[in-house]
Structure formats: structure tokens, C-alpha cells
Design an enzyme around this catalytic site. Structure first.
Site, short mmCIF file in Angstrom:
data_model
loop_
_atom_site.label_atom_id
_atom_site.label_comp_id
_atom_site.label_asym_id
_atom_site.label_seq_id
_atom_site.Cartn_x
_atom_site.Cartn_y
_atom_site.Cartn_z
N GLU B 51 4.40 -3.24 13.62
CA GLU B 51 4.11 -1.88 13.32
C GLU B 51 3.21 -0.54 13.87
O GLU B 51 3.63 0.41 13.97
CB GLU B 51 3.47 -1.85 11.64
CG GLU B 51 5.01 -2.56 10.94
CD GLU B 51 3.88 -4.13 10.54
OE1 GLU B 51 3.16 -4.65 11.84
OE2 GLU B 51 4.79 -5.03 9.65
N PHE B 113 -2.05 -10.00 -3.50
CA PHE B 113 -1.58 -10.03 -1.94
C PHE B 113 -1.29 -8.70 -1.62
O PHE B 113 -0.59 -8.38 -2.03
CB PHE B 113 -0.96 -11.40 -2.34
CG PHE B 113 -0.13 -11.69 -1.32
CD1 PHE B 113 -1.21 -12.54 -0.51
CD2 PHE B 113 1.16 -11.38 -1.47
CE1 PHE B 113 -0.92 -12.84 1.14
CE2 PHE B 113 1.47 -12.06 0.45
CZ PHE B 113 1.02 -12.84 1.05
N GLN B 114 -1.89 -8.78 -0.49
CA GLN B 114 -1.62 -7.74 0.63
C GLN B 114 -1.08 -6.74 -0.12
O GLN B 114 -0.62 -5.31 0.41
CB GLN B 114 -0.07 -7.93 0.86
CG GLN B 114 0.43 -9.21 1.90
CD GLN B 114 1.72 -9.04 2.35
OE1 GLN B 114 2.35 -9.09 2.12
NE2 GLN B 114 1.20 -10.12 3.76
N LYS B 163 6.25 -1.51 -5.34
CA LYS B 163 7.24 -2.08 -5.82
C LYS B 163 8.17 -2.19 -6.67
O LYS B 163 9.36 -1.59 -6.78
CB LYS B 163 7.06 -3.85 -5.73
CG LYS B 163 8.07 -4.09 -4.79
CD LYS B 163 8.10 -5.84 -4.82
CE LYS B 163 9.79 -6.64 -4.22
NZ LYS B 163 8.56 -7.54 -3.92
N MET B 475 -8.37 3.21 34.44
CA MET B 475 -9.25 4.23 34.09
C MET B 475 -10.60 3.62 34.39
O MET B 475 -12.06 4.93 34.28
CB MET B 475 -8.59 5.26 32.91
CG MET B 475 -8.99 6.32 33.44
SD MET B 475 -9.55 7.46 34.59
CE MET B 475 -8.38 8.24 34.19
#
Ligand SMILES: Cc1ncc(C[n+]2csc(CCOP(=O)(O)OP(=O)(O)O)c2C)c(N)n1
Lengths: 172, 573
Positions: B51, B113-114, B163, B475
Site C-alpha cells: 500500500e 480483527f484488523q 464495512k 548519502m
């Protein structure tokens, strides 16, 4: 560094307080007190902050607040004629000997006794912070068991009604 | 009366109404209804491998097209993976809308969950965010999200949708954007004409004027006005990293970038100018060096859209708050035609002095990164869109690829996010298929998001990937060399066989180790209509110069020595 009083109007929506608190934390602004409540307009709440900082820092705080989507208006009232008030509830230890002394002091300060027990009194005082501070100083001699202060709330005075600036801080 | 439809349909309806034709995302349980509904709508979905990649792609797309980029992710881990991309976009004022799924409203706050408090997590790194728990609010929220993302100083907006809201039914229509009233959007500053007059006055009286142009010039599409101002007043122009492209870098008045790795002439000019005209920039510490001694001889005129940037780091003499294009349009007629031969001559001298020590002069068969960048510039005719990653190569790209057009360079300026380059290039290419897009990345940053090669292959995005492989986190190594007595702690970095890696994805690739092969290899890649990966094995310990050490005055620069190797740091040939 000095204390500034900032008044902000914002949408009364979930999470708005978190946004404001987060902003102050993230920008490293020091909030000394914060009071929130409803206003004359439904859906709009009003916050009064006291922040410690120089003019530039406070200017930043105001500008950053104005970047929040839910913020409607922000005003730094520090240099305006303003009524500044705070409410404190103080539970003071008392004995039969000291009780009347506390009550007398409360009268002088136009404070009210709002709860009474055998060994304590709860006193409510409303006023400019300086007056609340000096009252608390006095009560400390008797022993303060518990205390809560709301933090400053502010309202600017109608323009020119008193003619004098900084009226609010005189506690009139 | 709008017909009844599910929340998931409202999402796509809103996206289409906003002109979105591509979404970068990665599905999961909490966004399944939205993905399921997607099949009914004419929208392209680009499946990112992570993502973070989706967010950077949406960012690259937004920078390349000027439109709002859209990223989509599931709840919890999916949404959390967007975080770096959102913060990157926030720092650089990039308009994004991120749509994330959230657990059903009945489970909110239960550590389901999640479940993650995504609105809480992204509060400080978005311009605004929403949690939607009621389907009837969804049409308004989505419209508002786009409006907030693109208006004023743009930024990312996240919409977290429970949801059950995605499958709940609503008949609320999508509001007209003009009907969306948000307090924060009602305060768009308009240009104060009096301030513009004061600015003109200062500029007209200057004898050593300098313009420093930032990202704001590009965002306001004020490049033409900028160039007109420069030419009319005979005012040299330096830019910030994100301001690159606001004036063609081959323009006689262009000084290139200034700041920590800015051109010496630019940094000298900053310290010597008597009026500094800062347009659409925010005096970041990478630009100013030691703030207290920045531009000590200058009165500063600050053109800036965001009032909170005025006086934040530097107190200007005159501030013009508002849109840069509008402000410059007011300003231009007030500017007197001027010539500053003495001032421009000094700048020329500084430039010539830099050219004498320039790394492009080095004669060697080894690959020298500045020479690679300059060659890329030749091969692409200076016309490619370039997404760079973060590190030395990013600075060499900025220094040696002389950008000619606005919105041609996409790089993480404010946050300095390694791993940005490849996914941003993918997003830019998807948004502008007619252009040649190059990703210029280091071997370190590339390995942070190289999984997006899978996206390149699956979507057949013809980006060209130039990996400047120096075997170090270059760097950081440079800082260790200069400030930590060459103790290279944790900076050597191994790469896999990058050619084989590309081939494993079916992407044509080639390794280049010699100067003599460079031109041909770059050309082959550039001309391909497929994606192409170049593994460029460059000299290991090569430094970016000039360099202003952190906290130093901006004209106190470490320079490349006139004689290579003379400083004991740079290799000698
Ligand atoms: C996500 C992230 N982690 C760490 C850093 C710190 N950092 C800045 S530049 C750099 C090295 C980059 O190395 P490489 O990608 O090989 O590019 P080079 O500098 O060699 O061109 C690092 C580790 C960063 N900017 N971003």
C-alpha cells in the site's frame, strides 16, 4: 513569553477536540488551560485557550488553528478589552473553630458554599484568575483537600462601552 | 430523488463524478464490497504490491497530472501501510484521496480483527480525514474529501469507511461541490493589492535582486508570470528542490537549485542579494541553512498562499498572501524594466568558477553519477518526466538534469522518503502515458519498494528505471565520511543481480559499468516502448557537492576541489 488568551469557534463534531489538541502537541505549543462548551449557535462550540508564548508563536498557533477544516473563527483577545473568568471548586478542611472564618472569607470573595460536611466545606468561586488565585492562597492556610478549576473563559467587551482597555484583567 | 444504492456504489459514483479514471490500491476484507462494486464502473485499478506503493503511485499521478490521486486500502495493516505515502504527500502539498475500509460500526472500538484507529493515526499527516459510520453521510463526505484535497494549499485526505456502511443503502444524491461548505475552505485569501505595491517598490529599488521560486509557483501555474518578472526586472532565479521546473534551467537567468546541495552561485547569491523575492516556498531548513544568518543583506518579499508559512521561519519585509499567479499578475505591470549588469556579472563569475570544478569534466571510464545524469539529460532531450528517490542520486538528478518544463520532476522534498521513486514513476506514467517517464533511484531506496516491479510488469507500465548503484546508502555514507571520520556503520548495501531480478519480472534490463557504454544503454532504454531497467554501477565513494553542513551558513559550502583528489576525499583520476 507571556500568556495569551485565544478564543476559537468550531464545528461541534466528533474528533474536533482531538484535532485541536493534536495540533498544539505537534507544534509544541504549551496550553495552560482549555475550556470548551456550547455557544448561542447550535452545532458550534467555543474553546478558550490560554497559551504561553511570544507573539510570534501565538500568531503561529492562531494560523495553524485556522488551517483546521472544522475551525470557523479564531481570535487572540489578549490585547482586547475582555471579560476573563474562571470557576473553581475547592474543598477546604474545616474544624468547628475555622469554619466561620472560611465562610467569612468566601463572603469577601463573593464565593459560595456549595457543599457542607462536618470536617469540610466546598466553596465555589467565579472570577478573574487573579482573584481565584488569591482566594486559593488564603484557603491553603486551612488545608485544601481537593480542587478543580475550569480554566479561563473569555468574552470581549462591547466596543467602547467602558472606553478603557484591559478592563477585563482588572476583574471588573 | 436519487435511486437507492449501496455505499460501495456511492464510492465509485463519487470517484467518477470527480473525474477519477484510475485508482491505485490493494484489496482486503474491509474493502471487499467496494472492490466488488468496482467491476461495474469504467475505472482502471492498478494493483500495488504494497500500500505504500499505492500511495506513492497516487502521489506521482497527482504531481504529473495536476489531478487528485486516489489510493485504496483495507483496514488495519492495509491502511497503516499508506501512512508513509500520506505523510510524503502532506509535506509536499500533494492532493490525494485515500479510501480505506474499516471494521463494521458494531465492532468499532473493540480491538476487532484488523481494526486500527486510522483516523487517529493519520490525523497529523493528512489535511483532513473522515470516519464514515453512516451511509447517508457518504455522498457528502466523498465530495468534501476531493474538495479539501485540491483547494487552497492541497494535501491528502483520508476517508475511512466502515464495512457495513459500504453495503448499507442510501438514496442521498451526491451534492454539487458548490454546495459543500466547510469552514476551513471559506477562508481562501485574496491578494492584497497594497502589499503588491509595497513589494513592487522594494523590487524596483533593488540593485541585487534575486528570486527564489518554490513548489507554489508550479502549483499555481505561475511559471509564465515568473519568467516575465525575471526578464522584465533582470532578476536571476534560483529554485528550491520542488521549485525545479518553474523556469527552464537553461534560461540565462536560471541559477539552478539552492540550499544544502544547491549550486554555489545560488547560495552565494542568497547571501549577497539586497532584495529576495520568495515565491511559493517556505524557507525550509534545507534551503536556508543557518536561519539567523540567511540572506543577511536582503529585504525579503514573501509571496505565499498559506498564511501560516508567513513569518514561520523568516519574517519578511513585505508579505503578499494569496495565489502566486494572481499576485504576480498584479505585480508585473508595476515592475520597472531594469538591468543589473554588475550583479549579473558577479553571478556569471560564480557560475564559471563552479564549472571549472564540475564533475562533468572528469575524464574516466568509470561511471560518475553527475555524468550519468547529464547524459540522461542529453539522451532524453531534457524532456523526460523524472521521479527521483532520496539520497545522493536525487541531488545529482536535481543538479545535472536541467529541467525545462513545469511538473517534470517528482521527488519527495519535504519528507525525504526513500522508496518513493519507483512507485511515483509508475503513477506518473499511468497519468501521462504519452510521456517518457524515468525513475532515478539509488540501490538503497530501490530495494525499499522494488516489489512494485511486479506492478510495472502486470500493468505493463513502460517506465525506465535507472538504478544508481554505488553499493552504499550513499548519502548517509557521505555524512559518515565527512562528519564521522569515515566510519561506514551500516551503510554498505548489497544488491541482488538487478538484471536477473528485472528479467524474473519479464522486464528488459542491462548493466552498465563503463562510460563508453552509457549513451547507447540510456538510448536503448529510452527508445524502448516497454519498461526497462538499467543497473548503473557507479563509482562507490563519490560525493554530492556543494554541501552545506547542517546548521551552517548557506554560503559556507564544502566544494568539489579544483584538482580531483586534492581534498583526500574524492577519487582522483
Ligand atoms: C525511508 C527512509 N529511511 C531512511 C532514510 C535516510 N536516508 C536518507 S538518504 C539514505 C541513503 C540512500 O541510499 P541510496 O538509496 O542507495 O541512494 P544514494 O544516496 O546512494 O544515491 C538514507 C538511508 C530516508 N531518507 N528514508
Amino acid at each position: 513569553m507571556s500568556k495569551h488568551t485565544i478564543v476559537a469557534w468550531m464545528e461541534d463534531k466528533p474528533g474536533v477536540l482531538a484535532r485541536v489538541a493534536n495540533l498544539f502537541r505537534r507544534r509544541n505549543f504549551n496550553i495552560e488551560s482549555l475550556a470548551v462548551g456550547h455557544t448561542e449557535t447550535p452545532g458550534v462550540s467555543r474553546m478558550t485557550f490560554v497559551v504561553e508564548g511570544d507573539d510570534r508563536m501565538v500568531d503561529q498557533a492562531v494560523k495553524q488553528l485556522l488551517k483546521l477544516m472544522n475551525v470557523i473563527r479564531v481570535e487572540d483577545v489578549t490585547y482586547k478589552p475582555t471579560v476573563l473568568r474562571e470557576l473553581a471548586l475547592i474543598r477546604v478542611q474545616t474544624t468547628p473553630q475555622t469554619r466561620s472564618e472560611v465562610i467569612q472569607l468566601a463572603e469577601i470573595y463573593r464565593a459560595q458554599i456549595v457543599d457542607v460536611a462536618l470536617d469540610s466545606l466546598v466553596v465555589q468561586i467565579v472570577g478573574p484568575e487573579e482573584r481565584v488565585d488569591s482566594f486559593i492562597d488564603l484557603l491553603e492556610h486551612f488545608g485544601i483537600v481537593e480542587m478543580v478549576r475550569t480554566g479561563r473563559v473569555a468574552m470581549t467587551r462591547a466596543n467602547g462601552r467602558n472606553g478603557k482597555k484591559r478592563q477585563g484583567s482588572l476583574g471588573v | 430523488m436519487t435511486r437507492k444504492r449501496e455505499g460501495a456504489d456511492v464510492v465509485w459514483e463519487a470517484l467518477l463524478a470527480e473525474g477519477v479514471d484510475v485508482v491505485f490500491g490493494h484489496p482486503g476484507g474491509a474493502v471487499l464490497p467496494i472492490y466488488d462494486a468496482m467491476t461495474k464502473y469504467p475505472v482502471r485499478h492498478v494493483l500495488a504490491r504494497h500500500e505504500q506503493g499505492a500511495a506513492h503511485m497516487a502521489d506521482g499521478y497527482a504531481r504529473a497530472t495536476g489531478r487528485v490521486g486516489v489510493a485504496m486500502a483495507t483496514s488495519g495493516p492495509g491502511a497503516l501501510n499508506l501512512v508513509t505515502g500520506l505523510a510524503t504527500a502532506m509535506m509536499d502539498s500533494i492532493p490525494l484521496v485515500a479510501i480505506t475500509g474499516q471494521v463494521p460500526t458494531s465492532l468499532l472500538g473493540t480491538d476487532a480483527f484488523q481494526e486500527t484507529d486510522v483516523v487517529g493515526v493519520t490525523l497529523p499527516i493528512t489535511k483532513h480525514n473522515f470516519l464514515v459510520t453512516d451511509v447517508h453521510e457518504l455522498p457528502w463526505v466523498l465530495r468534501a474529501a476531493f474538495k479539501i484535497a485540491r483547494s487552497g494549499r492541497p494535501g491528502p485526505v483520508l476517508v475511512d469507511i466502515c464495512k457495513d456502511v459500504q453495503t448499507d443503502i442510501t438514496d442521498r444524491p451526491l451534492p454539487d461541490p458548490a454546495e459543500i461548505h466547510i469552514p476551513g475552505l471559506e477562508r481562501q485569501p485574496s491578494v492584497d493589492v497594497e502589499a503588491v505595491h509595497a513589494a513592487a517598490d522594494l523590487i524596483n529599488r533593488a540593485s541585487r535582486p534575486l528570486i527564489i521560486a518554490g513548489h507554489g509557483v508550479l502549483m499555481a501555474h505561475a511559471e509564465r508570470e515568473l519568467q516575465a518578472l525575471a526578464e522584465k526586472g533582470s532578476i536571476p532565479v534560483t529554485t528550491t528542490l520542488l521549485g525545479i521546473g518553474s523556469i527552464p534551467e537553461t534560461h540565462p537567468l536560471s541559477l539552478g537549485m539552492s540550499g544544502m546541495h544547491g549550486e554555489a552561485a545560488s547560495n552565494f547569491a542568497l547571501q549577497e542579494c539586497d532584495v529576495l523575492i520568495a515565491i511559493g516556498m517556505r524557507f525550509d531548513d534545507r534551503v536556508t541553512g543557518k536561519l539567523e544568518e540567511f540572506a543577511p543583506k536582503a529585504k525579503i518579499v514573501h509571496f505565499e498562499l498559506d498564511p501560516s508559512e508567513v513569518g514561520k521561519n523568516i519574517e519578511p519585509t513585505v508579505a503578499v498572501v494569496g495565489d502566486a499567479k494572481e499576485a504576480l499578475q498584479h505585480l508585473l505591470p508595476l515592475i520597472k524594466e531594469r538591468h543589473h549588469p554588475e550583479w549579473l556579472r558577479r553571478l556569471q563569475e560564480w557560475k564559471a568558477e563552479s564549472q571549472a570544478r564540475d564533475a562533468v569534466n572528469l575524464e574516466t571510464e568509470d561511471l560518475i553519477p553527475p555524468q550519468v545524469m547529464r547524459e540522461l539529460w542529453y539522451v532524453t532531450g531534457g524532456q523526460a518526466l523524472v521521479a527521483s528517490d532520496v539520497g545522493q542520486h536525487q541531488m545529482w538528478e536535481a543538479q545535472y538534469y536541467m529541467h525545462q518544463r513545469p511538473n517534470q520532476l517528482f521527488t519527495s522534498g519535504g519528507l525525504g522518503t526513500m522508496g518513493y521513486g519507483l512507485p511515483a514513476a509508475i503513477g506518473a506514467q499511468v497519468g501521462r502515458p504519452e510521456e517518457k517517464v524515468w525513475a532515478v533511484v539509488g540501490d538503497g531506496g530501490f530495494q525499499m519498494t522494488l516489489q512494485e516491479l511486479g506492478t510495472v510488469a502486470q500493468e505493463n507500465v513502460p517506465v525506465k528505471i535507472a538504478i544508481i548503484r554505488n553499493g552504499y546508502l550513499g548519502m548517509v555514507r557521505q555524512w559518515q565520511q565527512l562528519f564521522y571520520e569515515r566510519r561506514y556503520a551500516a551503510t554498505p548495501i548489497l544488491s541482488p543481480d538487478l538484471v536477473k531480478l528485472a528479467e524474473a519480472y519479464g522486464i528488459p534490463a542491462r548493466r552498465v559499468t563503463k562510460r563508453s557504454e552509457l549513451h547507447q544503454a540510456l538510448k536503448e532504454a529510452h527508445d524502448a516502448d516497454t519498461p526497462y531497467l538499467l543497473d548503473l554501477e557507479v563509482v562507490e565513494e563519490f560525493n554530492v557537492y556543494p554541501m552545506v553542513a547542517p546548521g551552517e551558513r548557506v554560503d559556507n559550502m564544502l566544494r568539489r576541489p579544483l584538482v580531483p583528489g586534492e581534498d583526500g576525499l574524492t577519487p582522483a583520476w
